[in-house]
Design an enzyme around this catalytic site. Structure first.
Site, PDB file in Angstrom:
ATOM      1  N   ARG A  28       0.819  -1.223   0.000  1.00  0.00           N
ATOM      2  CA  ARG A  28       0.000   0.000   0.000  1.00  0.00           C
ATOM      3  C   ARG A  28       0.846   1.263   0.000  1.00  0.00           C
ATOM      4  NH1 ARG A  28      -5.496  -0.566   2.152  1.00  0.00           N
ATOM      5  NH2 ARG A  28      -6.184  -2.514   1.243  1.00  0.00           N
ATOM      6  N   ARG A  32      -3.832   6.833   0.588  1.00  0.00           N
ATOM      7  CA  ARG A  32      -4.359   8.071   1.173  1.00  0.00           C
ATOM      8  C   ARG A  32      -3.399   8.809   2.100  1.00  0.00           C
ATOM      9  NH1 ARG A  32      -9.924   5.274   2.941  1.00  0.00           N
ATOM     10  NH2 ARG A  32      -8.402   3.588   3.050  1.00  0.00           N
ATOM     11  N   ARG A  41      -7.563  11.629  -6.047  1.00  0.00           N
ATOM     12  CA  ARG A  41      -8.800  10.943  -5.687  1.00  0.00           C
ATOM     13  C   ARG A  41      -9.976  11.923  -5.643  1.00  0.00           C
ATOM     14  NH1 ARG A  41     -12.003   8.930  -1.470  1.00  0.00           N
ATOM     15  NH2 ARG A  41     -12.138   6.654  -1.325  1.00  0.00           N
ATOM     16  N   ASP A  78      -6.802  -3.410  -7.178  1.00  0.00           N
ATOM     17  CA  ASP A  78      -7.327  -4.024  -5.962  1.00  0.00           C
ATOM     18  C   ASP A  78      -7.476  -5.518  -6.176  1.00  0.00           C
ATOM     19  OD1 ASP A  78      -8.425  -2.884  -3.275  1.00  0.00           O
ATOM     20  OD2 ASP A  78      -9.698  -4.589  -3.768  1.00  0.00           O
ATOM     21  N   TYR A 155     -14.277 -12.430   0.946  1.00  0.00           N
ATOM     22  CA  TYR A 155     -15.073 -11.255   0.572  1.00  0.00           C
ATOM     23  C   TYR A 155     -16.321 -11.655  -0.210  1.00  0.00           C
ATOM     24  CZ  TYR A 155     -11.363  -8.182   2.209  1.00  0.00           C
ATOM     25  OH  TYR A 155     -10.467  -7.518   2.997  1.00  0.00           O
TER      26      TYR A 155
END
Ligand code: CP3
Length: 357
Positions: A28, A32, A41, A78, A155
């Site tokens: 990562r 952010r 973004r 992702d 998921y």
């Protein structure tokens, strides 16, 4: 396009060849915590809009490399692109993370799943790989990635993130055949997905088994390990002389290091619950190791970060017969949005200076 990048420390370490200093990248590393990411973004509107636009995906992939002396780039995308392409309807709910509109909860829903077509339904991912390779211009290698069959299944069955994995564990207990059918189609999809990323230009591949560690050892050996092994074996098959190294990253995989070292993978990613030196001793030079600083180390002071980096580097060396070969420095899991970018610069600098001594 030459396949050997100017900086090939990362690829050499995965082949357990000598390097001038230990290579480092961070899971990562685009995200952010970087103000320039938040700016892109805000313009794009959402994470998925960014990931589905190859030019934007390329821009944010390169952002951390402009700031830090990192030895690899990782595709901005992702793991949930595969189930999204299978038609489950991926969306992100602010503050809650990923969700699926149509989770798969029984044998009937699982029987309807098919491997998506890589150059149509997942073309945006392959296009991103191609654009990033072009823009990287051979500076550092590009890592492609996928979720593991088990982690994707978590998921897909839970319908999003989970604390207790109640639904998928109930499926494992009550209808293991259905779960194996799901893991099997996921494995076919992962192999096709990673092969397509490799064909598009990815120079290394990583599988994220983020949730393997929530399984008991017996359940892990039934529902995660065999599928990881199949991926490692099948990706190698049909490859010519120069092979594209594979890294199997697993949160909480310490119980299984010996078995994973026999899977056919080139590298093994480990978290911070195991000492790197112990992991090196237990895997006996059969694989390269990647990791394993606790990401929370980045909340410490620069001095504390430098200490922890040196400790991890030296632990690896001590367990690896006094040699730093075969180590890729990384965190034991991904970065968080509230981390200080200046601390990342400190970490990267300490990895390079300490390992060069
Ligand atoms: O390492 C990198 O820089 C590459 C990019 C990357 C992302 N996701 C970008 C992303 C990678 C390798 C992933 C993998 C991924 N995605 C995993 C496995 C790795 C891990 O952390 O264990 C998992 C479990 C996912 C599923 C997922 N996607 C989650 C849990 C989230 C966070 C949701 C949230 O609200 O925090 C995402 C979204 C996501 N994927 C973000 C990023 C940068 C946050 C995007 C944003 O909101 O701007």
């Amino acid at each position: 396009m030459p396949n050997t990048p100017a900086n090939d420390r990362f690829l050499r370490a995965l082949r357990r060849e000598p390097v001038d200093r230990t290579p480092v990248w961070l899971m990562r590393q685009a995200g952010r915590y970087l103000p320039e990411y938040r700016a892109v973004r805000a313009k794009a509107g959402s994470f998925l809009a960014m990931a589905k636009n190859p030019e934007i995906a390329c821009e944010v992939t390169l952002q951390p490399l402009a700031r830090f002396d990192l030895d690899a780039a990782i595709l901005f995308s992702d793991i949930l692109t595969i189930p999204d392409a299978m038609g489950l309807g991926l969306h992100f709910v602010e503050g809650e993370g990923p969700k699926f509109r149509d989770p798969v909860r029984d044998a009937a829903a699982i029987a309807k799943l098919a491997v998506p077509d890589m150059e149509t339904e997942l073309r945006y991912v392959m296009d991103a790989v191609r654009v990033i390779r072009r823009e990287l211009d051979g500076k550092v290698p590009l890592i492609g990635f996928s979720g593991s069959p088990w982690t994707l299944a978590c998921y897909m069955v839970e319908g999003g993130g989970s604390k207790d994995f109640a639904r998928i564990k109930a499926l494992a207990l009550n209808d293991p055949k259905a779960l194996h059918a799901l893991l099997s189609v996921n494995t076919d999809a992962v192999i096709a997905y990673l092969s397509a990323q490799r064909a598009a230009g990815a120079q290394a591949l990583q599988v994220f088994d983020t949730w393997g560690g929530v399984l008991s050892p017996a359940m892990y050996r039934e529902f995660s390990l065999p599928y990881l092994t199949r991926i490692a074996r099948e990706l190698q098959r049909g490859e010519g002389g120069e092979r594209t190294p594979l890294i199997l990253f697993g949160k909480g995989n310490a119980t299984h290091l010996e078995a994973l070292a026999e899977s056919g993978t080139d590298g093994l990613g480990v978290d911070w619950l195991v000492e790197l030196g112990e992991a090196a001793r237990r895997t006996q030079g059969k694989v390269a190791l990647q990791g394993n600083l606790d990401p929370a180390t980045l909340y410490g002071s620069p001095d504390a970060i430098r200490n922890e980096v040196r400790r991890a580097l030296d632990s690896y060396r001590d367990g690896n017969n006094g040699s730093r070969e075969g180590h890729v420095f990384n965190l034991g899991h991904g970065m968080s949005p509230d981390m200080n970018p200046d601390h990342v610069a400190v970490l990267v600098d300490e990895v390079h200076t300490h390992s060069a001594r």
